[in-house]
Design a protein around this motif. Structure first.
Motif, short mmCIF file in Angstrom:
data_model
loop_
_atom_site.label_atom_id
_atom_site.label_comp_id
_atom_site.label_asym_id
_atom_site.label_seq_id
_atom_site.Cartn_x
_atom_site.Cartn_y
_atom_site.Cartn_z
N GLY A 283 65.85 22.64 37.79
CA GLY A 283 65.81 21.18 37.94
C GLY A 283 65.68 20.72 39.37
N ARG A 284 65.87 21.63 40.33
CA ARG A 284 65.75 21.29 41.75
C ARG A 284 64.38 21.63 42.33
N LEU A 285 63.51 22.23 41.51
CA LEU A 285 62.19 22.60 41.98
C LEU A 285 61.24 21.40 41.92
N GLN A 286 60.05 21.57 42.48
CA GLN A 286 59.01 20.57 42.30
C GLN A 286 58.58 20.58 40.83
N ASN A 287 58.14 19.40 40.33
CA ASN A 287 57.79 19.24 38.91
C ASN A 287 58.93 19.75 38.02
N PRO A 288 60.13 19.15 38.13
CA PRO A 288 61.29 19.69 37.42
C PRO A 288 61.14 19.73 35.91
N GLU A 289 60.40 18.77 35.31
CA GLU A 289 60.26 18.78 33.85
C GLU A 289 59.54 20.03 33.39
N ILE A 290 58.48 20.43 34.11
CA ILE A 290 57.73 21.64 33.75
C ILE A 290 58.59 22.88 33.99
N ALA A 291 59.28 22.92 35.13
CA ALA A 291 60.09 24.09 35.48
C ALA A 291 61.24 24.27 34.49
N VAL A 292 61.94 23.17 34.16
CA VAL A 292 63.06 23.26 33.22
C VAL A 292 62.56 23.68 31.84
N ALA A 293 61.42 23.12 31.41
CA ALA A 293 60.88 23.48 30.10
C ALA A 293 60.51 24.96 30.04
N ALA A 294 59.88 25.48 31.10
CA ALA A 294 59.48 26.89 31.13
C ALA A 294 60.69 27.81 31.12
N ILE A 295 61.68 27.51 31.98
CA ILE A 295 62.91 28.31 32.00
C ILE A 295 63.62 28.23 30.66
N SER A 296 63.66 27.03 30.05
CA SER A 296 64.37 26.84 28.78
C SER A 296 63.73 27.66 27.67
N ILE A 297 62.40 27.69 27.63
CA ILE A 297 61.71 28.47 26.60
C ILE A 297 62.02 29.96 26.76
N CYS A 298 61.97 30.46 27.99
CA CYS A 298 62.26 31.87 28.22
C CYS A 298 63.72 32.22 27.92
N THR A 299 64.64 31.35 28.33
CA THR A 299 66.05 31.62 28.04
C THR A 299 66.32 31.50 26.54
N ASN A 300 65.57 30.63 25.87
CA ASN A 300 65.71 30.51 24.42
C ASN A 300 65.29 31.82 23.74
N LEU A 301 64.10 32.32 24.09
CA LEU A 301 63.64 33.60 23.53
C LEU A 301 64.53 34.76 23.95
N ASN A 302 64.95 34.74 25.21
CA ASN A 302 65.86 35.76 25.71
C ASN A 302 67.18 35.72 24.93
N GLY A 303 67.63 34.51 24.62
CA GLY A 303 68.87 34.37 23.86
C GLY A 303 68.75 34.94 22.47
N TRP A 304 67.60 34.74 21.81
CA TRP A 304 67.40 35.33 20.49
C TRP A 304 67.47 36.86 20.56
N GLU A 305 66.83 37.44 21.59
CA GLU A 305 66.87 38.89 21.73
C GLU A 305 68.29 39.37 22.03
N ILE A 306 69.01 38.63 22.89
CA ILE A 306 70.39 39.01 23.20
C ILE A 306 71.26 38.97 21.95
N MET A 307 70.97 38.01 21.04
CA MET A 307 71.74 37.94 19.81
C MET A 307 71.63 39.23 18.99
N ILE A 308 70.44 39.85 19.03
CA ILE A 308 70.28 41.13 18.34
C ILE A 308 71.22 42.16 18.93
N PHE A 309 71.27 42.20 20.25
CA PHE A 309 72.09 43.23 20.88
C PHE A 309 73.55 42.83 20.96
N LEU A 310 73.86 41.54 20.73
CA LEU A 310 75.26 41.18 20.53
C LEU A 310 75.76 41.73 19.20
N GLY A 311 74.83 41.95 18.25
CA GLY A 311 75.20 42.65 17.03
C GLY A 311 75.64 44.07 17.33
N PHE A 312 74.88 44.76 18.20
CA PHE A 312 75.31 46.09 18.65
C PHE A 312 76.60 45.99 19.46
#
Length: 497
Positions: A283-312
Motif C-alpha cells: 500500500g506504500r508503493l506507487q499505484n497502490p491499488e495495483i500493488a495491493v491487488a497483485a500481492i493479495s492475489i498471490c497471498t490468497n493462492l499462497n494461503g490455499w497452498e499453505i492450507m494443504i500443508f497445514l493439514g500435514f
C-alpha cells in the motif's frame, strides 16, 4: 494404530533400529506411516482449505465488484481478520501439545477440560482485540495504507466482529477433535459450511446486490455454522471420556495454561503478521491499488497452498504429541521423516503448476489486465515460495507437537522481522523493485526459517522430549480429577525430567 503402552524410550529406539533391517521392511514401514499420516492429513487438509476458502471466495466475489472493494475485503481479510485469525489459531494450538500428549498418555478426561480452558482464554482475548476492529481505519492509515482502501476496509471490519468470536470457539474445538483423530467430522462440517457460504454469497452479493454487507453476512453465518456443527457432534456423545460436560475445572490453572497459549499465539502470529504486513508494504508503493491487488492475489493462492500443508501440520502434530505422550520417540522421528518427504514432493508439483500457468493463474481473481500482468511477473519467485511452504508448516507442526513454541517464536522474530521484512522494504521501496522486491524479501525470511527449523529438528534428542511429555502436561495443564468412570490409565506412571 500406534501402541500407546508406556515403554522405556531407549529400549524403543533399540527395538526400532533392529526391526528395520532391509529395504523391504523400510518400504513397508513407510507405507504404514503414510497411511496413518494421510488418515489424519487428508480430512485436515480438506478442512483447512474449506475454512480458508470462506474468506478467499469472499475475495473472489468482491473482485468482481470493483478493484477498490477487492482491496478493502483483501485488506480486512489479510490485516484485521488475519491478525485475529493468527492470534486465535496460535492460542488454540496450545491444545495440540496438551490434548495430543494427554491422549497419548491416556488421560482422556483432561481433553474436555483443556478445551473449556481454551474457550475462556480465547474469548477474553477476543474482547481485547475488539478495538482493532472498531478503529481499523485509523490503524491502517497509521501504517500508510491508501486512504480510500483504509476507509472501506475499516467499514467492512465492523461488519466482521461476529467472525472474531467464532474464531474464539472454533480453534479449541478443532484441536480437541484432532487430538482424538476425529478429523472426518471436521471435514464434513466444513464442507457443508462452504457450500452454504457459496450459495448465500451468490444470493446476497450477485442476486440481491448487497455488496460488502452481503459478503459480511454470508461470511459471519458460515463461520458460526462451523462452530455449532462441530460442537453439536461433541455434545451428543461422540467423544466419550474426552467430553464429560461442562466443568468448573476449566477455571483452574488458567495462568499456567495461558502462558502456553500465549507462546503458541506469538509463534503463529509472527508468521501470519508477516504475510499481513506484505499488504501494508504494498500500500506504500506507487499505484497502490495495483500493488495491493497483485500481492493479495498471490497471498490468497499462497494461503490455499499453505492450507494443504497445514493439514500435514495438524497430522504430524498429532502423531508427534501422541507418540511422545506414549513414550515412543523413535516412532515420532520416523513420522517426521515420512511427512517431510511427502510434503516436499507435493511442493514440487505446485511449483511446476504455477510456472506452467504463469500467464493465466490470476484471471479468476480479477478483471483487470494490469493486475493480471503484475501477478504473472511474480510467477518464478511465487513458485519457489510454494515449494518452501510445503515444508515449513510441517516443521512448525513438529514444534507444536513437541511443545517448542517459545523457541520457534524467537526463530520467527529473527528470520521474518530482522531479515525478511527489512529486506523486502529495501528492495521494494528503496531500490524500486516494487512488488517483486517485497516478495523477494519475504521469501528470504521463509527460506532462512525453514533451514533453521530443519537443523533444530535434526539435532533434537527425542528421547528427552518423550521423557518430558508428562511433566509438560502437569506443568502447563494442571490437574483435574477424572470422573468416577473415567478413562485415566491405571498403569500410567510419571516420567522423570
Amino acid at each position: 494404530m500406534a501402541d500407546h503402552s508406556l515403554h522405556d524410550p531407549l529400549l524403543d529406539d533399540v527395538a526400532d533400529i533392529q526391526e528395520i533391517t532391509s529395504c523391504r521392511v523400510l518400504v513397508k514401514e513407510v507405507i504404514s506411516e503414510n497411511k496413518k499420516l494421510w488418515y489424519l492429513a487428508g480430512p485436515a487438509i480438506f478442512t483447512a482449505i474449506a475454512q480458508y476458502s470462506l474468506g478467499a471466495f469472499t475475495q473472489v466475489f468482491a473482485g468482481h465488484l470493483t478493484t477498490l472493494e477487492l482491496d478493502a475485503v483483501s485488506t480486512e481479510n489479510m490485516v484485521i481478520a488475519g491478525l485475529a485469525f493468527g492470534i486465535m489459531l496460535g492460542m488454540g494450538s496450545a491444545l495440540e501439545t496438551l490434548c495430543g500428549q494427554a491422549f497419548g498418555a491416556k488421560q482422556l478426561h483432561m481433553l474436555g477440560v483443556y478445551m473449556q480452558r481454551s474457550w475462556v482464554i480465547l474469548n477474553i482475548t477476543c474482547v481485547v482485540l475488539l478495538p482493532i476492529y472498531i478503529w481499523a481505519t485509523p490503524i491502517l492509515r497509521f501504517f500508510g495504507q491508501d486512504e480510500e482502501i483504509a476507509k472501506l476496509a475499516g467499514k467492512f471490519s465492523l461488519y466482521m466482529i461476529p467472525q472474531l468470536f467464532a474464531y474464539g470457539f472454533n480453534f479449541p474445538i478443532q484441536k480437541f477433535l484432532q487430538a482424538q483423530s476425529k478429523v472426518l467430522t471436521m471435514a464434513w462440517v466444513s464442507a457443508v459450511a462452504l457450500i452454504f457460504h457459496l450459495v448465500l454469497s451468490w444470493l446476497l452479493i450477485v442476486q440481491f446486490k448487497w455488496g460488502l454487507v452481503g459478503a459480511a453476512v454470508s461470511l459471519n453465518l458460515s463461520w458460526w455454522l462451523v462452530v455449532l456443527g462441530q460442537f453439536l457432534y461433541i455434545a451428543v456423545g461422540y467423544c466419550p471420556g474426552a467430553w464429560t460436560g461442562f466443568s468448573w475445572g476449566a477455571f483452574k490453572d488458567l495462568g499456567a495454561f495461558a502462558r502456553l497459549s500465549i507462546a503458541s499465539a506469538i509463534m503463529m502470529c509472527l508468521e501470519f503478521w508477516y504475510y499481513m504486513l506484505l499488504v501494508v508494504l504494498a500500500g506504500r508503493l506507487q499505484n497502490p491499488e495495483i500493488a495491493v491487488a497483485a500481492i493479495s492475489i498471490c497471498t490468497n493462492l499462497n494461503g490455499w497452498e499453505i492450507m494443504i500443508f497445514l493439514g500435514f501440520n495438524a497430522a504430524i502434530s498429532v502423531r508427534i504429541s501422541n507418540e511422545l505422550g506414549a513414550g515412543r520417540p523413535r516412532a515420532a522421528k520416523f513420522s517426521i521423516l515420512v511427512v517431510v518427504l511427502s510434503s516436499a514432493l507435493i511442493g514440487v508439483f505446485f511449483l511446476a503448476l504455477v510456472l506452467g500457468l504463469r500467464n493465466v493463474y490470476a484471471l479468476p481473481f480479477t478483471n483487470s489486465p494490469v493486475v493480471a500482468h503484475a501477478v504473472s511477473k511474480l510467477a518464478v519467485i511465487f513458485a519457489f515460495t510454494l515449494l518452501l511452504n510445503s515444508v515449513q508448516p510441517v516443521l512448525t507442526g513438529v514444534a507444536v507437537g513437541a511443545g517448542w513454541q517459545w523457541l520457534v517464536a524467537y526463530v520467527n522474530i529473527g528470520c521474518y522481522y530482522v531479515v525478511g521484512l527489512p529486506l523486502g522494504f529495501l528492495l521494494g521501496s528503496k531500490l524500486n523493485m516494487g512488488v517483486q522486491g517485497i516478495w523477494t524479501g519475504m521469501v528470504s525470511g521463509v527460506a532462512l526459517q525453514t533451514a533453521i527449523l530443519t537443523g533444530i529438528t535434526y539435532f533434537t534428542n527425542w528421547n528427552k522430549e518423550a521423557m518430558a511429555a508428562e511433566s509438560r502436561i502437569q506443568k502447563w495443564g494442571g490437574s483435574v480429577d477424572p470422573p468416577v468412570n473415567g478413562h485415566k490409565a491405571s498403569n500410567h506412571k510419571e516420567v522423570p525430567v
